[in-house]
Scaffold this motif. Structure first.
Motif, PDB file in Angstrom:
ATOM      1  N   TRP A 166      25.273  31.716  41.438  1.00 54.76           N
ATOM      2  CA  TRP A 166      24.269  31.039  42.941  1.00 54.76           C
ATOM      3  C   TRP A 166      24.559  31.226  43.801  1.00 54.76           C
ATOM      4  CZ3 TRP A 166      26.340  26.051  40.618  1.00 54.76           C
ATOM      5  CH2 TRP A 166      26.304  25.717  39.148  1.00 54.76           C
ATOM      6  N   THR A 167      25.680  32.329  44.488  1.00 56.91           N
ATOM      7  CA  THR A 167      25.629  32.474  45.483  1.00 56.91           C
ATOM      8  C   THR A 167      26.017  34.111  46.355  1.00 56.91           C
ATOM      9  OG1 THR A 167      27.610  32.540  46.245  1.00 56.91           O
ATOM     10  CG2 THR A 167      27.702  30.520  46.231  1.00 56.91           C
ATOM     11  N   LEU A 168      25.521  35.145  45.161  1.00 55.52           N
ATOM     12  CA  LEU A 168      24.545  35.884  45.175  1.00 55.52           C
ATOM     13  C   LEU A 168      26.255  36.615  45.865  1.00 55.52           C
ATOM     14  CD1 LEU A 168      21.038  36.229  46.349  1.00 55.52           C
ATOM     15  CD2 LEU A 168      22.015  36.218  43.716  1.00 55.52           C
ATOM     16  N   SER A 169      27.602  36.397  46.104  1.00 55.46           N
ATOM     17  CA  SER A 169      28.418  36.840  46.952  1.00 55.46           C
ATOM     18  C   SER A 169      29.865  36.043  46.148  1.00 55.46           C
ATOM     19  CB  SER A 169      28.925  35.951  48.353  1.00 55.46           C
ATOM     20  OG  SER A 169      28.413  35.283  48.365  1.00 55.46           O
ATOM     21  N   CYS A 170      30.652  36.540  46.468  1.00 55.47           N
ATOM     22  CA  CYS A 170      31.960  36.081  46.012  1.00 55.47           C
ATOM     23  C   CYS A 170      32.315  35.553  46.014  1.00 55.47           C
ATOM     24  CB  CYS A 170      33.403  37.248  46.271  1.00 55.47           C
ATOM     25  SG  CYS A 170      32.577  38.694  44.815  1.00 55.47           S
ATOM     26  N   ILE A 171      33.222  34.385  45.917  1.00 59.36           N
ATOM     27  CA  ILE A 171      34.110  32.791  45.682  1.00 59.36           C
ATOM     28  C   ILE A 171      35.029  33.497  46.568  1.00 59.36           C
ATOM     29  CG2 ILE A 171      34.056  30.591  45.634  1.00 59.36           C
ATOM     30  CD1 ILE A 171      31.681  31.383  46.224  1.00 59.36           C
ATOM     31  N   GLY A 172      36.095  33.051  47.500  1.00 51.49           N
ATOM     32  CA  GLY A 172      37.243  33.922  47.911  1.00 51.49           C
ATOM     33  C   GLY A 172      37.769  32.535  49.034  1.00 51.49           C
ATOM     34  N   TYR A 173      39.119  33.140  49.478  1.00 50.89           N
ATOM     35  CA  TYR A 173      39.511  32.455  50.862  1.00 50.89           C
ATOM     36  C   TYR A 173      38.593  31.856  51.797  1.00 50.89           C
ATOM     37  CZ  TYR A 173      43.309  32.457  54.513  1.00 50.89           C
ATOM     38  OH  TYR A 173      44.119  31.007  55.503  1.00 50.89           O
ATOM     39  N   ARG A 174      38.024  32.178  52.291  1.00 51.78           N
ATOM     40  CA  ARG A 174      37.116  31.500  53.704  1.00 51.78           C
ATOM     41  C   ARG A 174      36.139  30.890  52.593  1.00 51.78           C
ATOM     42  NH1 ARG A 174      39.092  32.680  58.284  1.00 51.78           N
ATOM     43  NH2 ARG A 174      40.773  35.158  58.897  1.00 51.78           N
ATOM     44  N   ASN A 175      35.626  31.240  51.446  1.00 60.49           N
ATOM     45  CA  ASN A 175      34.346  30.156  51.521  1.00 60.49           C
ATOM     46  C   ASN A 175      34.232  28.719  49.985  1.00 60.49           C
ATOM     47  OD1 ASN A 175      33.793  31.591  49.578  1.00 60.49           O
ATOM     48  ND2 ASN A 175      32.166  33.040  49.472  1.00 60.49           N
ATOM     49  N   HIS A 176      35.507  29.488  49.746  1.00 60.91           N
ATOM     50  CA  HIS A 176      35.446  28.441  48.420  1.00 60.91           C
ATOM     51  C   HIS A 176      35.491  26.783  48.584  1.00 60.91           C
ATOM     52  CE1 HIS A 176      39.109  28.314  45.055  1.00 60.91           C
ATOM     53  NE2 HIS A 176      37.377  27.433  44.897  1.00 60.91           N
ATOM     54  N   LYS A 177      36.409  26.485  50.297  1.00 59.01           N
ATOM     55  CA  LYS A 177      36.100  25.314  50.048  1.00 59.01           C
ATOM     56  C   LYS A 177      34.430  24.985  49.775  1.00 59.01           C
ATOM     57  CE  LYS A 177      36.626  21.562  53.415  1.00 59.01           C
ATOM     58  NZ  LYS A 177      38.009  20.994  54.827  1.00 59.01           N
ATOM     59  N   VAL A 178      33.755  24.854  51.123  1.00 55.96           N
ATOM     60  CA  VAL A 178      32.413  25.087  51.209  1.00 55.96           C
ATOM     61  C   VAL A 178      31.788  24.465  49.715  1.00 55.96           C
ATOM     62  CG1 VAL A 178      32.763  25.220  53.420  1.00 55.96           C
ATOM     63  CG2 VAL A 178      31.804  27.088  51.894  1.00 55.96           C
ATOM     64  N   PHE A 179      32.028  25.629  48.616  1.00 58.76           N
ATOM     65  CA  PHE A 179      31.168  26.298  47.942  1.00 58.76           C
ATOM     66  C   PHE A 179      31.681  24.860  46.948  1.00 58.76           C
ATOM     67  CE2 PHE A 179      31.744  27.418  42.925  1.00 58.76           C
ATOM     68  CZ  PHE A 179      30.113  27.633  43.125  1.00 58.76           C
ATOM     69  N   LEU A 180      33.100  24.129  46.255  1.00 54.44           N
ATOM     70  CA  LEU A 180      33.795  23.409  46.133  1.00 54.44           C
ATOM     71  C   LEU A 180      32.869  22.034  46.408  1.00 54.44           C
ATOM     72  CD1 LEU A 180      35.398  22.209  43.910  1.00 54.44           C
ATOM     73  CD2 LEU A 180      37.373  21.515  45.643  1.00 54.44           C
ATOM     74  N   LEU A 181      32.628  21.904  47.840  1.00 53.58           N
ATOM     75  CA  LEU A 181      32.158  20.389  48.139  1.00 53.58           C
ATOM     76  C   LEU A 181      30.808  20.710  48.354  1.00 53.58           C
ATOM     77  CD1 LEU A 181      33.424  20.797  51.992  1.00 53.58           C
ATOM     78  CD2 LEU A 181      33.672  19.480  49.723  1.00 53.58           C
ATOM     79  N   PHE A 182      30.093  21.904  47.894  1.00 52.35           N
ATOM     80  CA  PHE A 182      28.229  21.777  47.114  1.00 52.35           C
ATOM     81  C   PHE A 182      28.401  21.799  46.193  1.00 52.35           C
ATOM     82  CE2 PHE A 182      26.166  25.337  44.583  1.00 52.35           C
ATOM     83  CZ  PHE A 182      24.847  24.401  44.625  1.00 52.35           C
ATOM     84  N   VAL A 183      29.881  21.559  45.251  1.00 52.63           N
ATOM     85  CA  VAL A 183      29.422  21.222  43.697  1.00 52.63           C
ATOM     86  C   VAL A 183      29.247  19.924  44.328  1.00 52.63           C
ATOM     87  CG1 VAL A 183      29.813  22.417  41.630  1.00 52.63           C
ATOM     88  CG2 VAL A 183      30.054  23.577  43.026  1.00 52.63           C
ATOM     89  N   PHE A 184      31.091  19.357  44.294  1.00 53.45           N
ATOM     90  CA  PHE A 184      30.910  18.244  44.137  1.00 53.45           C
ATOM     91  C   PHE A 184      29.812  17.116  45.011  1.00 53.45           C
ATOM     92  CE2 PHE A 184      32.325  13.971  46.929  1.00 53.45           C
ATOM     93  CZ  PHE A 184      32.910  13.715  46.235  1.00 53.45           C
ATOM     94  N   HIS A 185      28.865  17.395  46.240  1.00 52.74           N
ATOM     95  CA  HIS A 185      28.253  16.538  46.380  1.00 52.74           C
ATOM     96  C   HIS A 185      26.307  16.871  45.986  1.00 52.74           C
ATOM     97  CE1 HIS A 185      30.181  17.043  50.444  1.00 52.74           C
ATOM     98  NE2 HIS A 185      30.155  15.646  50.482  1.00 52.74           N
TER      99      HIS A 185
END
Length: 366
Positions: A166-185
């Motif tokens: 979905w993001t064309l990149s890895c989900i890791g230490y610095r972007n895991h939270k914003v990815f989770l918030l994206f899915v939550f909202h």
């Protein structure tokens, strides 16, 4: 995981864990090459069902048909609910943008393991088959705990959860939270749109059906809209459940096969040793559900709903050193001690065999 000091976490042996991993869970492979059409597709997955939900809600205001009004949208709550739905959509897109543009984080090129626990070696890694940190042959550097090299991104990622199509990149230490918030909202916005459509469908069929000359002309569009919003709700909601479970249990998506193999190995051991009441299943990184969530969402609960990630840079070593479960540590100490004893005994056996010229098989006969 119990904090009873008598409990010891079971640590699977290398061959045992490798065998279980080979016939265990397989994760779906990530796409070989990113395509920015996927970003447009994800945007439509959010926009279409939520947009249809808006149409269902706002239609009576535009056409001024009172028979279409839902009770809770015809009075004071009409604007607050609409504003809240709009907030969810905007937050979903904003966090999606952050998840696409924020890198997961890379290990420092000069990073070296340091001893954290006095009875454990400095280069310990619970999820490696040999329990030791590995060097990345491509990046030519150590890989810290929970770091992995992504062949799609061409680099190592800190606390790598997965490579996201979905993001064309890895989900890791610095972007895991914003990815989770994206899915939550996105999930919450889809749920609200689905509930609006479901209630509208109920009102048309049950309450106001007698007012229509052709009820099917009114039911069919709402039924199709309800079906689309339901599909988006279950799809995004499923991703949210998977991500939330991993965050609160401190299990990364890439570690799911290890969790399954670890549990099976522990169950096999307990079946073979029914009198061992002290050995239990202990995931190495589990603390408590709250502390697990704080690692990703932030140390304060008020930070959790917002894309605040400043806490990640406060401690530069937080991504490379992790708190290990005390129950697991006791199990690992026992595991290392037993292995050292086995190695010493096998070494002594090999030495004795060399010194004894009459050992079996050392002298040919005939």
């Amino acid at each position: 995981t119990s904090e009873n000091p008598d409990h010891i976490g079971y640590v699977p042996k290398e061959d045992e864990l490798k065998e279980l991993l080979m016939r265990g869970v397989r994760l779906a492979p990530a796409p070989a090459k990113g395509d920015y059409k996927i970003v447009l597709l994800v945007s439509l997955v959010i926009a279409v069902p939520v947009g249809l939900g808006y149409v269902v809600v706002l239609y009576p205001w535009v056409t001024d048909e009172p028979d279409y009004y839902m009770p809770f949208l015809s009075g004071f709550w009409a604007w607050p609910i609409t504003v809240f739905e709009t907030y969810l959509v905007l937050m979903a897109y904003f966090n999606y943008y952050l998840a696409c543009t924020t890198p997961p984080g890379k290990p420092r090129s000069d990073w070296q393991p340091t001893r954290t626990y006095p009875n454990l070696p400095a280069d310990i890694d619970p999820l490696r088959l040999d329990r030791k940190l590995q060097s990345c042959l491509v990046c030519n550097q150590y890989k810290p705990m929970r770091s992995h090299h992504c062949s799609k991104c061409g680099s190592c990622s800190l606390r790598m959860d997965h490579h996201c199509m979905w993001t064309l990149s890895c989900i890791g230490y610095r972007n895991h939270k914003v990815f989770l918030l994206f899915v939550f909202h996105a999930a919450l916005a889809s749920i609200m749109a689905f509930l609006f459509c479901l209630m509208r469908l109920y009102i048309i069929i049950v309450i106001t059906a007698h007012t229509y000359n052709d009820m099917y002309a009114h039911v069919l569009p709402i039924f199709v809209t309800t079906f689309i919003t339901a599909g988006a709700t279950f799809f995004v909601g499923g991703v949210l459940m998977e991500q939330a479970t991993g965050v609160f249990c401190n299990v990364l998506r890439i570690e799911i096969p290890f969790v399954v193999a670890w549990e099976k190995a522990t169950m096999n051991y307990l079946e073979q040793n029914p009198t061992d009441n002290n050995t239990i299943l202990a995931w190495p990184y589990f603390q408590s559900y709250f502390e697990n969530a704080c690692q990703v969402l932030g140390p304060s609960v008020w930070m959790w709903p917002f894309p605040i990630t400043s806490f990640l840079s406060d401690n530069p070593d937080a991504a490379t050193s992790y708190y290990l479960n005390p129950t697991y540590i006791r199990g690992l100490e026992r595991f290392l001690e037993e292995n050292s004893q086995d190695s010493a005994s096998s070494k002594g056996t090999r030495t004795t065999a060399k010194k004894d010229p009459f050992a079996a098989g050392s002298v040919g006969c005939g």
